[in-house]
Scaffold this motif. Structure first.
Motif, PDB file in Angstrom:
ATOM      1  N   HIS A  64      35.666  -7.211  37.556  1.00  0.00           N
ATOM      2  CA  HIS A  64      36.197  -5.898  37.941  1.00  0.00           C
ATOM      3  C   HIS A  64      36.291  -5.807  39.450  1.00  0.00           C
ATOM      4  CE1 HIS A  64      36.767  -1.623  36.500  1.00  0.00           C
ATOM      5  NE2 HIS A  64      36.830  -1.500  37.820  1.00  0.00           N
ATOM      6  N   HIS A  99      39.108  -4.315  42.579  1.00  0.00           N
ATOM      7  CA  HIS A  99      40.393  -3.696  42.942  1.00  0.00           C
ATOM      8  C   HIS A  99      40.965  -4.389  44.176  1.00  0.00           C
ATOM      9  CE1 HIS A  99      39.922  -0.644  39.871  1.00  0.00           C
ATOM     10  NE2 HIS A  99      38.668  -0.507  40.261  1.00  0.00           N
ATOM     11  N   ASP A 139      33.392  -4.365  41.526  1.00  0.00           N
ATOM     12  CA  ASP A 139      34.086  -3.092  41.718  1.00  0.00           C
ATOM     13  C   ASP A 139      34.522  -2.917  43.178  1.00  0.00           C
ATOM     14  OD1 ASP A 139      35.301  -0.824  40.701  1.00  0.00           O
ATOM     15  OD2 ASP A 139      33.551   0.451  40.950  1.00  0.00           O
ATOM     16  N   HIS A 146      32.390  -0.996  32.198  1.00  0.00           N
ATOM     17  CA  HIS A 146      32.178  -1.469  33.567  1.00  0.00           C
ATOM     18  C   HIS A 146      31.172  -0.586  34.298  1.00  0.00           C
ATOM     19  CE1 HIS A 146      33.602  -0.102  37.532  1.00  0.00           C
ATOM     20  NE2 HIS A 146      34.257   0.828  36.906  1.00  0.00           N
ATOM     21  N   GLU A 186      42.172  -0.009  34.136  1.00  0.00           N
ATOM     22  CA  GLU A 186      40.927   0.669  33.920  1.00  0.00           C
ATOM     23  C   GLU A 186      41.194   2.030  33.301  1.00  0.00           C
ATOM     24  OE1 GLU A 186      38.622   0.743  37.472  1.00  0.00           O
ATOM     25  OE2 GLU A 186      37.069   2.014  36.626  1.00  0.00           O
ATOM     26  N   HIS A 230      43.597   5.209  35.139  1.00  0.00           N
ATOM     27  CA  HIS A 230      42.182   5.489  35.418  1.00  0.00           C
ATOM     28  C   HIS A 230      41.896   6.994  35.332  1.00  0.00           C
ATOM     29  CE1 HIS A 230      38.387   5.611  37.540  1.00  0.00           C
ATOM     30  NE2 HIS A 230      38.409   4.323  37.813  1.00  0.00           N
TER      31      HIS A 230
END
Ligand SMILES: [Zn+2]
Length: 263
Positions: A8, A10, A210, A160, A101, A72
């Motif tokens: 995970h 971004h 993350d 997550h 996500e 998301h």
């Protein structure tokens, strides 16, 4: 040599625009061989797609970047019903590794909960129809999330940055899910989270950063980065008192298994 998967990250966010190639080279040096990049809004899908499906293809000496596509919950105000149709079409065309996500965030009170639930339920159905796992963000909504997953019965996925109860953890595991842990486990004060890591079987754990959020303690206050994933590995190994090589091998196998990644 470690082989780790950041399940995970971004990496498509602007926070990496200045030095993305350097970060990716550093990842390989640190044993991070695969990175899963979950998209967050329709408006930013193309940047995530460009990064995972096109940019990375030609580059040697960098991790494999895998796409997940979704809407998301934190950006719920931006999502339109039309985006769900587009998601379905893009998934058919691009075959991402997961729907994500997606999720439910009932911690941030200003987010419309009914709209979140509707978009979550519909994206779970898209995941089911395409036989894909889901990458799920849940805060203060584990009961609602378990109910939704019970209704749809996916082939699994990842919860997550898991921080629910141990009872919720085992419900997710029964539903075929892995629990993702990241930088928060490196903090001394995260005693509840450390207890969870201790109690959850290693077979059900995957590692994540993350990034650019949730930096590990050593990089507190800085931008988080997938190159720091070994710090999460070390924290999990220390909490579980299992050699780091075993934690690396098992969590990597768990991630490959649940996301159907090539080895
Ligand atoms: Zn995220």
């Amino acid at each position: 040599m470690l082989r780790l998967i950041d399940t995970h990250c971004h990496l498509d966010f602007a926070a990496f625009n200045a030095d993305r190639d350097r970060v990716l080279e550093e990842c390989i040096y640190n044993g991070v061989v695969d990175i899963v990049v979950p998209a967050v809004t329709q408006a930013s899908w193309q940047q995530t797609i460009d990064l995972c499906c096109y940019d990375s293809k030609a580059k040697n000496g960098q991790p494999n970047l895998y796409l997940a596509l979704g809407l998301h919950p934190i950006f719920i105000e931006q999502h339109q019903p039309q985006h769900l149709l587009e998601l379905d079409q893009l998934v058919t065309k691009l075959k991402p590794k997961a729907i994500g996500e997606i999720g439910l965030d009932f911690y941030l009170r200003e987010l419309d909960q009914d709209k979140q639930q509707a978009f979550f339920d519909k994206q779970l159905i898209i995941a089911k129809q395409h036989r894909l796992p889901a990458i799920i963000h849940v805060r203060k909504a584990h009961d609602q999330c378990v109910l939704a997953l019970n209704d749809v019965k996916l082939r699994g996925g990842i919860i997550h940055n898991f921080n629910g109860s141990i009872q919720h953890a085992f419900k997710y595991i029964d539903l075929g899910f892995k629990l993702g842990f990241g930088g928060m486990v490196t903090f001394d004060r995260s005693s509840k989270l450390k207890k969870l890591v201790e109690q959850i079987p290693l077979d059900s754990i995957v590692l994540e950063t993350d990034a650019p959020d949730l930096s590990p303690e050593r990089h507190r206050g800085e931008r988080n980065s997938p190159e720091y994933l070994p710090l999460v590995l070390d924290a999990v190994a220390k909490i579980k008192q299992i050699p780091r090589e075993v934690v690396a091998e098992t969590t990597t196998a768990n991630a490959r298994d649940v996301l159907n990644l090539p080895s």
